[in-house]
Design a protein around this motif. Structure first.
Motif, PDB file in Angstrom:
ATOM      1  N   SER A   1      50.426  70.281 109.859  1.00 41.50           N
ATOM      2  CA  SER A   1      49.053  70.330 110.370  1.00 41.50           C
ATOM      3  C   SER A   1      48.074  70.585 109.235  1.00 41.50           C
ATOM      4  CB  SER A   1      48.931  71.412 111.445  1.00 41.50           C
ATOM      5  OG  SER A   1      49.150  72.694 110.889  1.00 41.50           O
TER       6      SER A   1
ATOM      7  N   LEU B   1      43.378  79.754 108.501  1.00 43.34           N
ATOM      8  CA  LEU B   1      44.225  79.262 107.407  1.00 43.34           C
ATOM      9  C   LEU B   1      45.684  79.078 107.850  1.00 43.34           C
ATOM     10  CD1 LEU B   1      44.539  78.539 104.391  1.00 43.34           C
ATOM     11  CD2 LEU B   1      44.745  80.982 103.915  1.00 43.34           C
ATOM     12  N   ASN B   2      46.239  77.932 107.481  1.00 44.28           N
ATOM     13  CA  ASN B   2      47.638  77.581 107.752  1.00 44.28           C
ATOM     14  C   ASN B   2      48.536  78.322 106.753  1.00 44.28           C
ATOM     15  OD1 ASN B   2      50.126  76.232 107.892  1.00 44.28           O
ATOM     16  ND2 ASN B   2      49.193  74.196 108.098  1.00 44.28           N
TER      17      ASN B   2
ATOM     18  N   VAL C   1      38.753  85.208 105.991  1.00 44.46           N
ATOM     19  CA  VAL C   1      38.945  86.496 105.324  1.00 44.46           C
ATOM     20  C   VAL C   1      39.842  86.293 104.100  1.00 44.46           C
ATOM     21  CG1 VAL C   1      38.570  87.809 107.425  1.00 44.46           C
ATOM     22  CG2 VAL C   1      40.909  87.150 106.789  1.00 44.46           C
ATOM     23  N   PRO C   2      39.792  87.209 103.133  1.00 39.26           N
ATOM     24  CA  PRO C   2      40.566  87.009 101.906  1.00 39.26           C
ATOM     25  C   PRO C   2      42.081  87.091 102.127  1.00 39.26           C
ATOM     26  CG  PRO C   2      38.936  88.769 101.659  1.00 39.26           C
ATOM     27  CD  PRO C   2      39.001  88.445 103.111  1.00 39.26           C
TER      28      PRO C   2
ATOM     29  N   HIS D   1      13.939  72.143  93.042  1.00 42.62           N
ATOM     30  CA  HIS D   1      15.341  71.833  92.774  1.00 42.62           C
ATOM     31  C   HIS D   1      16.213  72.126  94.001  1.00 42.62           C
ATOM     32  CE1 HIS D   1      19.113  71.441  90.673  1.00 42.62           C
ATOM     33  NE2 HIS D   1      19.431  72.701  90.895  1.00 42.62           N
TER      34      HIS D   1
ATOM     35  N   LEU E   1      18.442  69.574  96.350  1.00 46.10           N
ATOM     36  CA  LEU E   1      19.866  69.761  96.656  1.00 46.10           C
ATOM     37  C   LEU E   1      20.108  69.796  98.163  1.00 46.10           C
ATOM     38  CD1 LEU E   1      20.823  72.471  94.011  1.00 46.10           C
ATOM     39  CD2 LEU E   1      21.486  70.068  93.990  1.00 46.10           C
ATOM     40  N   ALA E   2      19.151  70.360  98.894  1.00 50.84           N
ATOM     41  CA  ALA E   2      19.298  70.475 100.349  1.00 50.84           C
ATOM     42  C   ALA E   2      18.732  69.254 101.071  1.00 50.84           C
ATOM     43  CB  ALA E   2      18.604  71.745 100.833  1.00 50.84           C
TER      44      ALA E   2
ATOM     45  N   ALA F   1      34.323  90.552  98.930  1.00 49.49           N
ATOM     46  CA  ALA F   1      34.691  89.168  99.191  1.00 49.49           C
ATOM     47  C   ALA F   1      34.368  88.802 100.622  1.00 49.49           C
ATOM     48  CB  ALA F   1      36.179  88.959  98.925  1.00 49.49           C
ATOM     49  N   HIS F   2      34.358  89.788 101.492  1.00 50.34           N
ATOM     50  CA  HIS F   2      34.078  89.515 102.892  1.00 50.34           C
ATOM     51  C   HIS F   2      33.525  90.759 103.563  1.00 50.34           C
ATOM     52  CE1 HIS F   2      34.568  88.043 106.991  1.00 50.34           C
ATOM     53  NE2 HIS F   2      34.641  86.845 106.432  1.00 50.34           N
TER      54      HIS F   2
ATOM     55  N   LEU G   1      39.202  92.790 106.770  1.00 54.00           N
ATOM     56  CA  LEU G   1      40.430  92.168 107.267  1.00 54.00           C
ATOM     57  C   LEU G   1      40.980  91.272 106.168  1.00 54.00           C
ATOM     58  CD1 LEU G   1      39.618  90.736 110.830  1.00 54.00           C
ATOM     59  CD2 LEU G   1      41.297  92.515 110.285  1.00 54.00           C
ATOM     60  N   HIS G   2      42.274  91.026 106.181  1.00 53.76           N
ATOM     61  CA  HIS G   2      42.819  90.026 105.259  1.00 53.76           C
ATOM     62  C   HIS G   2      44.016  89.349 105.900  1.00 53.76           C
ATOM     63  CE1 HIS G   2      46.092  92.758 104.174  1.00 53.76           C
ATOM     64  NE2 HIS G   2      45.189  93.701 104.093  1.00 53.76           N
ATOM     65  N   ASN G   3      44.432  88.224 105.319  1.00 53.31           N
ATOM     66  CA  ASN G   3      45.603  87.460 105.776  1.00 53.31           C
ATOM     67  C   ASN G   3      45.592  87.114 107.270  1.00 53.31           C
ATOM     68  OD1 ASN G   3      46.158  88.118 103.183  1.00 53.31           O
ATOM     69  ND2 ASN G   3      48.262  88.764 103.535  1.00 53.31           N
ATOM     70  N   VAL G   4      44.517  86.519 107.719  1.00 56.71           N
ATOM     71  CA  VAL G   4      44.519  85.973 109.078  1.00 56.71           C
ATOM     72  C   VAL G   4      45.041  84.540 108.970  1.00 56.71           C
ATOM     73  CG1 VAL G   4      43.120  85.336 111.073  1.00 56.71           C
ATOM     74  CG2 VAL G   4      42.610  87.443 109.803  1.00 56.71           C
ATOM     75  N   LEU G   5      46.259  84.349 109.435  1.00 57.16           N
ATOM     76  CA  LEU G   5      46.944  83.070 109.212  1.00 57.16           C
ATOM     77  C   LEU G   5      47.489  82.517 110.513  1.00 57.16           C
ATOM     78  CD1 LEU G   5      48.964  84.425 106.167  1.00 57.16           C
ATOM     79  CD2 LEU G   5      47.130  82.741 105.998  1.00 57.16           C
ATOM     80  N   ARG G   6      47.653  81.186 110.537  1.00 60.01           N
ATOM     81  CA  ARG G   6      48.295  80.577 111.700  1.00 60.01           C
ATOM     82  C   ARG G   6      49.566  79.856 111.262  1.00 60.01           C
ATOM     83  NH1 ARG G   6      45.809  75.568 110.385  1.00 60.01           N
ATOM     84  NH2 ARG G   6      47.369  74.368 111.490  1.00 60.01           N
ATOM     85  N   GLU G   7      50.476  79.646 112.199  1.00 61.74           N
ATOM     86  CA  GLU G   7      51.698  78.901 111.901  1.00 61.74           C
ATOM     87  C   GLU G   7      51.348  77.418 111.760  1.00 61.74           C
ATOM     88  OE1 GLU G   7      54.662  80.294 111.207  1.00 61.74           O
ATOM     89  OE2 GLU G   7      53.593  82.202 111.469  1.00 61.74           O
ATOM     90  N   ASP G   8      52.194  76.704 111.038  1.00 70.10           N
ATOM     91  CA  ASP G   8      51.956  75.276 110.790  1.00 70.10           C
ATOM     92  C   ASP G   8      52.392  74.460 112.008  1.00 70.10           C
ATOM     93  OD1 ASP G   8      51.427  72.853 109.579  1.00 70.10           O
ATOM     94  OD2 ASP G   8      53.327  72.817 108.481  1.00 70.10           O
ATOM     95  N   GLU G   9      51.548  74.443 113.035  1.00 70.71           N
ATOM     96  CA  GLU G   9      51.889  73.704 114.256  1.00 70.71           C
ATOM     97  C   GLU G   9      50.792  72.690 114.575  1.00 70.71           C
ATOM     98  OE1 GLU G   9      52.329  76.908 116.985  1.00 70.71           O
ATOM     99  OE2 GLU G   9      54.293  77.468 116.156  1.00 70.71           O
TER     100      GLU G   9
END
Lengths: 482, 98
Positions: free
Chosen positions: A23, A55-56, A286-287, B14, B18-19, B57-58, B62-70
């Motif tokens: 995906s 993010l994947n 988020v990082p 300028h 750009l916009a 940075a944010h 929170l960090h590492n909000v990830l989803r599975e590769d589906e």
């Protein structure tokens, strides 16, 4: 006079690699190549307002894997940024990319050109989303009145790998790209289908007078997708820059495009193009905090890389050239290894793989992965030669039949009655018939004409359709004639 | 306290380019003034001592909000093209690019 007598070339390459996920990087749309236009698109990758990217995880896994294979440092803290520019292949008017905190930095790989090894630095590798695909109404972008946009590719995960400006010749550039693609292929980070655009190169090149150390003004030629087009494009572009410098003019720093048909690079400069991307941290993502345990877990999945494999093959007694061909793709090297686990004579196996096997693949325009012959089947064929069941010459025909039918060697030999006659009694009968039919040759041989035996062997082979075991024929003939 | 560099008329022109914004002479003047007012206000933050603070940075911790590769179902093509100003044969159609 060649420009290289006067100038030295300085080149760095940016390589965009589509990562092998199912995906997209921030949404669940498929990354499958092809598909009807604008059917692999959703609210996230088409940039509709109010949507949120997620993010994947597999993108991060593959990026870490590539980074490790390229001897890079994997960041402990990494984030995404927005790169702002207007272009119709970018539905959001920004590309989600990484700016100051990429996932990987300070890598390198080693190339060999004319026997000399050289380490090429890799500045960084960062994750980003691919853009859509433009189809132009005219032959090229500059001659088109309008363009058509397909967003299927938008959001396909990319790893952009940026080299140091360490490359000093076209041969070095091509060696670097080949080595890089091999590593990406071995680690299965990408399917590396260059013809489908899954790996694309941007070439930054400048010339400077020989013996000086200041960098000249560079141009960037974007989106080359074969080693041949990189070579041709660089031949043209270095020549063009040399002519500009020879005339006392200045090279304009600009983006150019390669016109494959005409064999020239064309300026893409326009008044409106200002490389002012106004990067800022992506507020919708988020990082990443990458624990060392995560990196180590991925390090354990790294396969044997091309250089290590070449060295192993050379230690088996193969030549540098043979080892280079066998390791040119992971699929071929894996085929060789699997056959080798069954048939231990690496040199004989190499001769068959690089000779007959590759010839059959080429003749049928197929890749190793499509081969109807399995490594075990090839090994079994070679075992049958060693056992004396068939001669090497007959084996070549058997291999062709195996390729055409997918059948095992033993079955083809049985069905076609190709088995070598090693039955002494059966062969002795034929030997006697041939001796009886050719008294003149027998007399010649007995009179000391050694060559006459060759004729008799030939007759026996003819009578057995080439299936007689040659050493047994010789032994029987000599016995009966003495 | 560090004083912010003033935004010039050229800077506004300028950024507008750009916009892809077309501004009248009067608007350029108005926005130059307004942007400087905004920056002056934000400059209050410069009073804080941030020498010991990591760059943010944010805004959310929170960090590492990830989803599975589906793979999930995409939108139908007609939905994708629904808001297109111009389309043909399943493609978005756009004017000359360069």
């Amino acid at each position: 006079m060649a420009w290289s007598d006067t100038y030295e070339m300085v080149c760095g390459v940016e390589t965009h690699v589509e990562l092998a996920t199912k995906s997209k990087i921030f949404c669940g749309c498929t990354t499958e190549f092809g598909g009807e236009q604008n059917t692999h698109v959703c609210a996230v990758c088409s940039g509709l307002p109010g949507v949120l990217p997620v993010l994947n995880k597999e993108v991060v896994n593959l990026a870490i894997k590539a980074g490790l294979a390229l001897n890079g440092e994997i960041a402990e803290f990494s984030k995404f940024d927005r790169k702002n520019y207007y272009y119709p292949d970018l539905p959001k008017n920004y590309q989600t990319s990484q700016y100051d905190l990429p996932i990987c930095k300070n890598g390198w790989l080693e190339i060999t050109v004319d026997g000399a090894k050289k380490r090429i630095g890799i500045t960084r590798a960062h994750m980003e989303e691919d853009a859509g695909k433009l189809v132009h109404s005219g032959e090229t972008i500059t001659s088109s009145d309008e363009s058509y946009v397909d967003y299927n590719r938008t959001g396909v995960p990319l790893l952009e790998i940026v080299s140091e400006p360490d490359l000093r010749s076209i041969a070095e550039v091509v060696a670097y790209l080949e080595q890089l693609v091999q590593i990406l292929d071995y680690t299965q980070v990408s399917d590396c289908r260059l013809e489908q655009g899954s790996v694309r190169f941007d070439i930054n090149v400048s010339l400077r007078p020989k013996g000086t150390s200041d960098l000249g003004t560079r141009t960037e030629t974007k989106n080359l997708n074969s080693f041949a087009s990189v070579r041709h494009c660089m031949e043209y572009e270095t020549e063009r820059q040399a002519e500009v410098l020879d005339a006392g003019d200045k090279v304009v720093q600009e983006t150019r495009t390669w016109d494959e048909g005409k064999g020239i690079t064309i300026s893409l400069r326009s008044k409106e193009e200002a490389h002012d991307y106004r990067y800022f941290p992506e507020p919708d993502l988020v990082p990443l905090v990458i624990e060392r345990s995560w990196v180590e877990e991925i390090r354990r999945t790294l396969p044997e890389l091309p250089t290590e494999r070449r060295m192993r093959y050379e230690s088996l007694g193969l030549s540098e050239y043979d080892a280079g061909v066998l390791t040119s793709s992971r699929a071929l090297a894996d085929f060789f290894d699997e056959a080798l686990s069954r048939y231990a004579d690496a040199k004989i196996l190499t001769n068959w793989v690089m000779g007959e096997f590759l010839r059959l693949l080429k003749a049928n325009q197929q890749s190793v992965l499509d081969s109807p012959i399995s490594p075990v089947q090839l090994a079994e064929l070679l075992e049958l030669i060693d056992k004396g069941s068939i001669s090497g010459k007959i084996a070549k025909g058997v291999l062709e039949d195996m390729y055409a039918t997918g059948k095992d060697a033993a079955l083809i030999i049985k069905e076609k009655g190709l088995g070598q006659i090693s039955d002494e009694a059966a062969l002795a009968e034929i030997v006697e018939q041939v001796i009886a039919a050719h008294p003149q040759s027998v007399e010649d041989y007995r009179a000391g004409k050694e060559r006459a035996i060759g004729f008799l062997v030939g007759q026996i082979m003819k009578a057995t359709k080439g299936q007689a075991n040659p050493s047994l024929v010789n032994k029987l003939l000599k016995e009966k004639l003495s | 306290m560090v004083k912010f560099v003033k935004i010039s008329r050229q800077a506004v022109e300028h950024v507008a380019l750009l916009a892809r914004l077309e501004l009248s002479e009067q608007e350029i003047g108005t926005y130059t003034e307004q942007l400087n007012t905004i920056l002056d206000y934000a400059a209050i933050l410069e009073k804080l001592d941030t020498s010991e603070v990591q760059p943010t940075a944010h805004a959310v911790p929170l960090h590492n909000v990830l989803r599975e590769d589906e793979v999930r179902v995409s939108m139908p093509q007609e939905k994708v093209l629904q808001n297109a100003p111009d389309a043909e044969n399943g493609f978005f159609r756009v004017p000359k690019i360069v």
